[in-house]
Design a protein around this motif. Structure first.
Motif, PDB file in Angstrom:
ATOM      1  N   PRO A  15       0.793  -1.233   0.000  1.00 21.72           N
ATOM      2  CA  PRO A  15       0.000   0.000   0.000  1.00 21.72           C
ATOM      3  C   PRO A  15       0.831   1.292   0.000  1.00 21.72           C
ATOM      4  O   PRO A  15       0.332   2.327  -0.448  1.00 21.72           O
ATOM      5  N   VAL A  16       2.069   1.249   0.493  1.00 22.70           N
ATOM      6  CA  VAL A  16       2.923   2.455   0.520  1.00 22.70           C
ATOM      7  C   VAL A  16       4.250   2.093  -0.144  1.00 22.70           C
ATOM      8  O   VAL A  16       5.237   1.807   0.530  1.00 22.70           O
ATOM      9  N   PRO A  17       4.273   2.130  -1.489  1.00 23.37           N
ATOM     10  CA  PRO A  17       5.467   1.648  -2.201  1.00 23.37           C
ATOM     11  C   PRO A  17       6.775   2.301  -1.743  1.00 23.37           C
ATOM     12  O   PRO A  17       7.810   1.627  -1.676  1.00 23.37           O
ATOM     13  N   SER A  18       6.736   3.598  -1.400  1.00 22.15           N
ATOM     14  CA  SER A  18       7.990   4.255  -1.001  1.00 22.15           C
ATOM     15  C   SER A  18       8.538   3.657   0.297  1.00 22.15           C
ATOM     16  O   SER A  18       9.751   3.588   0.498  1.00 22.15           O
ATOM     17  N   LEU A  19       7.628   3.212   1.165  1.00 24.93           N
ATOM     18  CA  LEU A  19       8.084   2.609   2.421  1.00 24.93           C
ATOM     19  C   LEU A  19       8.622   1.192   2.169  1.00 24.93           C
ATOM     20  O   LEU A  19       9.627   0.785   2.772  1.00 24.93           O
ATOM     21  N   THR A  20       7.967   0.463   1.282  1.00 17.89           N
ATOM     22  CA  THR A  20       8.480  -0.860   0.879  1.00 17.89           C
ATOM     23  C   THR A  20       9.895  -0.723   0.318  1.00 17.89           C
ATOM     24  O   THR A  20      10.807  -1.460   0.708  1.00 17.89           O
ATOM     25  N   ASP A  21      10.068   0.215  -0.585  1.00 18.80           N
ATOM     26  CA  ASP A  21      11.383   0.393  -1.212  1.00 18.80           C
ATOM     27  C   ASP A  21      12.440   0.786  -0.176  1.00 18.80           C
ATOM     28  O   ASP A  21      13.586   0.324  -0.234  1.00 18.80           O
ATOM     29  N   ALA A  22      12.036   1.648   0.777  1.00 15.62           N
ATOM     30  CA  ALA A  22      12.972   2.066   1.826  1.00 15.62           C
ATOM     31  C   ALA A  22      13.372   0.876   2.691  1.00 15.62           C
ATOM     32  O   ALA A  22      14.547   0.711   3.045  1.00 15.62           O
ATOM     33  N   ALA A  23      12.398   0.034   3.035  1.00 10.66           N
ATOM     34  CA  ALA A  23      12.698  -1.143   3.855  1.00 10.66           C
ATOM     35  C   ALA A  23      13.691  -2.045   3.134  1.00 10.66           C
ATOM     36  O   ALA A  23      14.647  -2.562   3.741  1.00 10.66           O
ATOM     37  N   CYS A  24      13.486  -2.223   1.831  1.00  6.98           N
ATOM     38  CA  CYS A  24      14.397  -3.069   1.031  1.00  6.98           C
ATOM     39  C   CYS A  24      15.803  -2.482   0.975  1.00  6.98           C
ATOM     40  O   CYS A  24      16.797  -3.204   1.142  1.00  6.98           O
ATOM     41  N   ALA A  25      15.884  -1.182   0.728  1.00  8.23           N
ATOM     42  CA  ALA A  25      17.205  -0.542   0.658  1.00  8.23           C
ATOM     43  C   ALA A  25      17.908  -0.641   2.004  1.00  8.23           C
ATOM     44  O   ALA A  25      19.109  -0.955   2.072  1.00  8.23           O
ATOM     45  N   ALA A  26      17.171  -0.394   3.075  1.00 11.30           N
ATOM     46  CA  ALA A  26      17.769  -0.431   4.415  1.00 11.30           C
ATOM     47  C   ALA A  26      18.331  -1.821   4.711  1.00 11.30           C
ATOM     48  O   ALA A  26      19.453  -1.967   5.218  1.00 11.30           O
TER      49      ALA A  26
END
Lengths: 289, 289
Positions: free
Chosen positions: A57-68
């Protein structure tokens, strides 16, 4: 955008911020060396798949979690390769960070990558601060003490070691972070996703032990036979090659069976099978035994 | 409860969690060695004072911010003391972590303390997740790249160094974090508090350079003359002793003048003066020049 592209874009953006104007240039170059070009990006790929299975639902947060997650993984590799640990000269087919940039910059690069991971989460989280904060906690605990990567590495300095606890902390914890952070990024509970991560981590560790015991350094892109040379615990020493391969199959079956009911369950099962095929040297192992 | 007690309780609780059941015992002992007994706890004391000056509306978040700051500071000392950096045998009057526990556990202790800092913030932040997330970001940026402690340390591996940028990153950034995190913990904007932190950091660095140049190792509790021995930039080399003392006075006046209007402004000015008296070896220096 495909998952792989979203993950690489998020990692690249974090790196660009860390290298920002006014940064010491050699340390900036060491960060880039540690993160690019990447390996298989297995942990963020799993995280992304879980988030997508939960609706993303919040793609930017998904992407941030993956990068982190990936930044933390790279940090752990940089510190693991240091002379006082594995003293590894190569990583991903090129010189390890301390060989290319010296030991001080390798210590600092590891530290800075850990910090960049938390910076990424804090920046992406303004819209969903509670989810972002829970991601922060999940990542910190998967990486630190008492049960994260650092704890796992710390067991190597103890005289008595429980093999299962050691692997759970050193390798398993970041796979648990991968599945639970995928769920958290989608606003879901973390708990139902712990088992999937734990089992993938276990499988990955057994596969890694097999590769370390059986492959040569050229194929592996890093020194091999390290576990035996350093007298470290591993599944091949404990179970033999055939036993370790049989355990792999068991673990993978359990992993797929543990996937919680969710909108994208079928695709997620398929993804786990694909990742398994990629990380498990099963055909290689079967040729050898 | 007095600030000092609240700060120590929060640090102690974080340490107890990091040492939790199932942790590798030697790494757990290394963490305790790195954090207790503490030094002057200057950064968390400043953070606490700013939060109180702003009303301290969520005491648990204030305490978490203070503990997180101090854990990061201790982590930076452990890594700074490593053989590949300062190679310091003593810290706070006892053996440094790598001397007491070996280099692998010193690297891991630094890493684990960084991670414990973010764990503390995530746990304390459920009630005020946006403030906690901003604290996370402020701390990550003060510590990492491109302008935090790691960047400062990274400048020591460069051939051309801007003295001001070096000190701003290596020492100033965590003082800026101290004042801005105090404000953020109280739900206030960070920006008006940047200058106070920057000036305190600048003063502290000049004081540290004077101590390094003038005091002996017994009084200092760590090796002295390190800057000159290692050819590192410092204010005494740049300005001479008298010039450095005069700069101290200027900076402190500016620090107090920069304090934003807030309910506890008067007490905060007083606290800065007290901290200044504690960290500045002014009387000592005046006897010597």
């Amino acid at each position: 955008m495909p998952s792989r592209d979203r993950i690489e874009a998020a990692i690249g953006a974090a790196l660009t911020r860390a290298e920002g104007p006014g940064a010491p240039p050699r340390l900036a170059a060491a960060l880039r060396h540690a993160v690019l070009p990447g390996g298989a990006r297995i942990r963020p790929t799993i995280c992304h798949a879980v988030a997508r299975a939960c609706g993303d639902p919040v793609p930017s947060l998904t992407d941030a979690a993956c990068a982190a997650l990936e930044l933390i993984h790279c940090a752990s590799l940089v510190h693991d390769d240091l002379p006082c640990f594995d003293d590894a000269d190569m990583r991903r087919g090129k010189p390890s960070v301390h060989v290319a940039f010296g030991e001080p910059l390798a210590v600092l690069a590891g530290d800075a990558l850990i910090l960049a991971a938390f910076d990424v989460l804090s920046r992406a989280g303004e819209a969903e601060p509670l989810s972002a904060l829970r991601l922060t906690g999940a990542l910190a605990r998967a990486t630190g003490m008492p049960h994260g990567i650092c704890a796992g590495q710390g067991w190597e300095s103890e005289t008595e070691v429980d093999l299962a606890a050691y692997h759970r902390a050193k390798t398993g914890s970041l796979f648990v972070a991968a599945t639970t952070m995928g769920a958290l990024a989608a606003g879901e509970d973390a708990e139902p996703w712990v088992e999937l991560g734990a089992r993938i981590g276990e499988a990955f560790q057994v596969a890694d032990d097999l590769r370390d015991a059986l492959m040569d350094a050229d194929a592996l892109g890093k020194p091999c036979g390290q576990d035996a040379a350093l007298g470290r615990p591993n599944a091949v020493a404990e179970l033999g090659v055939e036993g370790a391969v049989a355990r792999l199959d068991d673990i993978l079956g359990g992993a797929i069976a543990s996937i919680p009911s969710c909108p994208g369950e079928a695709q997620l099962c398929e993804m786990v099978r694909r990742q398994a095929a990629q990380i498990m040297p099963v055909s290689l192992v079967r040729d050898l035994v």
